[in-house]
Motif scaffolding. Sequence first.
Motif, PDB file in Angstrom:
ATOM      1  N   THR A 120       0.677  -1.196  -0.214  1.00 42.64           N
ATOM      2  CA  THR A 120       0.013  -0.126  -0.371  1.00 42.64           C
ATOM      3  C   THR A 120       0.952   1.653   0.300  1.00 42.64           C
ATOM      4  O   THR A 120       0.264   2.470   0.123  1.00 42.64           O
ATOM      5  N   GLY A 121       1.629   1.305   0.411  1.00 39.39           N
ATOM      6  CA  GLY A 121       2.706   2.409  -0.056  1.00 39.39           C
ATOM      7  C   GLY A 121       3.320   2.698  -1.308  1.00 39.39           C
ATOM      8  O   GLY A 121       4.008   3.535  -1.549  1.00 39.39           O
ATOM      9  N   THR A 122       2.711   2.267  -2.658  1.00 33.25           N
ATOM     10  CA  THR A 122       3.231   2.654  -3.751  1.00 33.25           C
ATOM     11  C   THR A 122       2.350   3.441  -4.046  1.00 33.25           C
ATOM     12  O   THR A 122       0.950   3.790  -3.766  1.00 33.25           O
ATOM     13  N   THR A 123       2.907   4.304  -5.022  1.00 31.44           N
ATOM     14  CA  THR A 123       1.150   5.505  -6.114  1.00 31.44           C
ATOM     15  C   THR A 123       1.060   4.220  -6.533  1.00 31.44           C
ATOM     16  O   THR A 123      -0.326   5.793  -6.977  1.00 31.44           O
ATOM     17  N   THR A 124       0.784   3.223  -7.394  1.00 32.59           N
ATOM     18  CA  THR A 124       0.104   2.665  -8.052  1.00 32.59           C
ATOM     19  C   THR A 124      -1.124   1.756  -6.936  1.00 32.59           C
ATOM     20  O   THR A 124      -1.986   1.567  -8.197  1.00 32.59           O
ATOM     21  N   VAL A 125      -1.086   1.707  -6.347  1.00 30.79           N
ATOM     22  CA  VAL A 125      -1.873   1.158  -5.570  1.00 30.79           C
ATOM     23  C   VAL A 125      -3.407   2.464  -4.731  1.00 30.79           C
ATOM     24  O   VAL A 125      -2.011   2.789  -3.768  1.00 30.79           O
ATOM     25  N   THR A 126      -4.207   1.831  -4.949  1.00 31.48           N
ATOM     26  CA  THR A 126      -4.848   3.065  -4.371  1.00 31.48           C
ATOM     27  C   THR A 126      -6.417   2.351  -3.409  1.00 31.48           C
ATOM     28  O   THR A 126      -5.682   1.132  -3.047  1.00 31.48           O
ATOM     29  N   GLU A 127      -6.990   3.597  -2.847  1.00 30.17           N
ATOM     30  CA  GLU A 127      -7.513   2.418  -1.820  1.00 30.17           C
ATOM     31  C   GLU A 127      -9.210   1.571  -1.958  1.00 30.17           C
ATOM     32  O   GLU A 127      -9.631   0.764  -1.841  1.00 30.17           O
ATOM     33  N   LYS A 128      -8.952   1.692  -3.865  1.00 30.68           N
ATOM     34  CA  LYS A 128      -9.661   0.633  -5.180  1.00 30.68           C
ATOM     35  C   LYS A 128      -9.299  -0.515  -4.635  1.00 30.68           C
ATOM     36  O   LYS A 128      -9.888  -1.725  -4.999  1.00 30.68           O
ATOM     37  N   SER A 129      -7.975  -0.286  -4.532  1.00 29.44           N
ATOM     38  CA  SER A 129      -7.936  -2.412  -4.330  1.00 29.44           C
ATOM     39  C   SER A 129      -8.694  -3.212  -3.474  1.00 29.44           C
ATOM     40  O   SER A 129      -8.520  -4.629  -3.810  1.00 29.44           O
ATOM     41  N   ALA A 130      -9.415  -2.775  -3.115  1.00 26.23           N
ATOM     42  CA  ALA A 130     -10.395  -3.283  -1.889  1.00 26.23           C
ATOM     43  C   ALA A 130     -11.416  -3.779  -2.639  1.00 26.23           C
ATOM     44  O   ALA A 130     -11.401  -5.292  -2.868  1.00 26.23           O
ATOM     45  N   GLU A 131     -11.765  -3.231  -3.619  1.00 24.89           N
ATOM     46  CA  GLU A 131     -12.894  -3.643  -4.675  1.00 24.89           C
ATOM     47  C   GLU A 131     -12.966  -4.433  -5.535  1.00 24.89           C
ATOM     48  O   GLU A 131     -12.542  -5.576  -5.691  1.00 24.89           O
ATOM     49  N   ILE A 132     -11.650  -3.866  -5.973  1.00 25.70           N
ATOM     50  CA  ILE A 132     -10.761  -4.936  -6.924  1.00 25.70           C
ATOM     51  C   ILE A 132     -10.355  -6.112  -6.788  1.00 25.70           C
ATOM     52  O   ILE A 132     -10.241  -7.517  -7.139  1.00 25.70           O
ATOM     53  N   ILE A 133      -9.981  -6.697  -5.455  1.00 26.19           N
ATOM     54  CA  ILE A 133      -9.262  -8.189  -4.692  1.00 26.19           C
ATOM     55  C   ILE A 133     -10.426  -9.307  -4.548  1.00 26.19           C
ATOM     56  O   ILE A 133     -11.198  -9.857  -4.763  1.00 26.19           O
ATOM     57  N   ALA A 134     -12.001  -7.849  -4.123  1.00 29.69           N
ATOM     58  CA  ALA A 134     -13.105  -8.662  -3.558  1.00 29.69           C
ATOM     59  C   ALA A 134     -13.608  -9.254  -5.306  1.00 29.69           C
ATOM     60  O   ALA A 134     -14.238 -10.179  -5.045  1.00 29.69           O
ATOM     61  N   ARG A 135     -13.834  -8.324  -5.997  1.00 29.79           N
ATOM     62  CA  ARG A 135     -14.315  -8.513  -7.204  1.00 29.79           C
ATOM     63  C   ARG A 135     -13.636  -9.801  -7.603  1.00 29.79           C
ATOM     64  O   ARG A 135     -14.373 -10.483  -8.408  1.00 29.79           O
ATOM     65  N   ALA A 136     -12.263 -10.042  -7.813  1.00 32.70           N
ATOM     66  CA  ALA A 136     -10.975 -11.439  -8.182  1.00 32.70           C
ATOM     67  C   ALA A 136     -12.257 -12.421  -7.606  1.00 32.70           C
ATOM     68  O   ALA A 136     -12.246 -13.527  -8.352  1.00 32.70           O
ATOM     69  N   CYS A 137     -12.261 -12.661  -6.317  1.00 33.97           N
ATOM     70  CA  CYS A 137     -12.529 -13.722  -5.275  1.00 33.97           C
ATOM     71  C   CYS A 137     -14.099 -13.680  -5.844  1.00 33.97           C
ATOM     72  O   CYS A 137     -14.255 -15.116  -6.240  1.00 33.97           O
ATOM     73  N   LYS A 138     -14.944 -13.206  -5.662  1.00 35.90           N
ATOM     74  CA  LYS A 138     -16.051 -13.283  -6.407  1.00 35.90           C
ATOM     75  C   LYS A 138     -16.227 -13.853  -7.510  1.00 35.90           C
ATOM     76  O   LYS A 138     -17.281 -15.091  -7.854  1.00 35.90           O
ATOM     77  N   GLU A 139     -15.879 -13.222  -8.174  1.00 34.39           N
ATOM     78  CA  GLU A 139     -15.524 -13.845  -9.550  1.00 34.39           C
ATOM     79  C   GLU A 139     -14.968 -15.498  -9.869  1.00 34.39           C
ATOM     80  O   GLU A 139     -15.718 -16.177 -10.361  1.00 34.39           O
ATOM     81  N   LEU A 140     -14.394 -15.976  -9.608  1.00 33.91           N
ATOM     82  CA  LEU A 140     -14.376 -16.875  -9.276  1.00 33.91           C
ATOM     83  C   LEU A 140     -14.167 -18.008  -8.105  1.00 33.91           C
ATOM     84  O   LEU A 140     -13.368 -19.257  -8.342  1.00 33.91           O
ATOM     85  N   ARG A 141     -14.838 -17.632  -7.310  1.00 35.57           N
ATOM     86  CA  ARG A 141     -15.650 -18.052  -6.393  1.00 35.57           C
ATOM     87  C   ARG A 141     -14.123 -18.784  -5.709  1.00 35.57           C
ATOM     88  O   ARG A 141     -14.392 -20.176  -5.580  1.00 35.57           O
ATOM     89  N   LYS A 142     -13.511 -18.077  -5.039  1.00 32.17           N
ATOM     90  CA  LYS A 142     -11.834 -19.078  -4.555  1.00 32.17           C
ATOM     91  C   LYS A 142     -11.729 -17.948  -3.295  1.00 32.17           C
ATOM     92  O   LYS A 142     -12.106 -17.220  -3.507  1.00 32.17           O
ATOM     93  N   PRO A 143     -11.236 -18.944  -2.407  1.00 31.61           N
ATOM     94  CA  PRO A 143     -10.539 -17.869  -1.110  1.00 31.61           C
ATOM     95  C   PRO A 143      -9.526 -17.273  -1.104  1.00 31.61           C
ATOM     96  O   PRO A 143      -8.824 -17.907  -1.973  1.00 31.61           O
ATOM     97  N   VAL A 144      -9.436 -16.332  -0.496  1.00 34.16           N
ATOM     98  CA  VAL A 144      -9.193 -15.046  -0.243  1.00 34.16           C
ATOM     99  C   VAL A 144      -8.588 -13.550   0.287  1.00 34.16           C
ATOM    100  O   VAL A 144      -9.304 -14.143   1.076  1.00 34.16           O
ATOM    101  N   ALA A 145      -6.878 -14.145   0.634  1.00 32.38           N
ATOM    102  CA  ALA A 145      -7.041 -13.635   2.209  1.00 32.38           C
ATOM    103  C   ALA A 145      -5.595 -12.447   1.475  1.00 32.38           C
ATOM    104  O   ALA A 145      -5.305 -12.237   1.226  1.00 32.38           O
ATOM    105  N   THR A 146      -6.140 -11.722   3.066  1.00 32.53           N
ATOM    106  CA  THR A 146      -4.561 -10.913   2.403  1.00 32.53           C
ATOM    107  C   THR A 146      -4.053 -10.158   3.766  1.00 32.53           C
ATOM    108  O   THR A 146      -4.216 -10.629   4.637  1.00 32.53           O
ATOM    109  N   CYS A 147      -2.563  -9.346   3.022  1.00 35.39           N
ATOM    110  CA  CYS A 147      -1.879  -9.171   4.195  1.00 35.39           C
ATOM    111  C   CYS A 147      -1.715  -7.366   3.933  1.00 35.39           C
ATOM    112  O   CYS A 147      -1.249  -7.685   2.486  1.00 35.39           O
TER     113      CYS A 147
END
Length: 108
Positions: free
Chosen positions: A37-64
């Motif tokens: 999260t300290g990079t300039t290319t990752v924004t607050e919308k990362s959460a939505e993007i990760i959630a969308r991929a997880c939901k579309e693929l129906r696979k468990p994802v954990a974050t750190c």
Amino acid sequence: MLNNPIDITGSGSDDDYYRALTEALPHYDAAVVIVLTGTTTVTEKSAEIIARACKELRKPVATCMLQGMRYAEDVEKSVQKLGIPAFPSPERAVRALAVLRRSGCTLK
């Protein structure tokens, strides 16, 4: 050819996280996403993007989120609100996914 781990580097953007997840998850049972999260290319919308991929693929994802970096707490709270667990370390995220797997839980 996919290799584990997939390193999108510190120059990776929100879209790179989505692309990596959607290309890799069909070949794996789950994923741990370590968000830089300290990079300039990752924004607050990362959460939505990760959630969308997880939901579309129906696979468990954990974050750190690497603590102490810009946006880390905001992104962590956002992924949790979207139903994706966030852990203080990659090791704890992996352990949580292992428990999920051993218990036979799946996403519906």
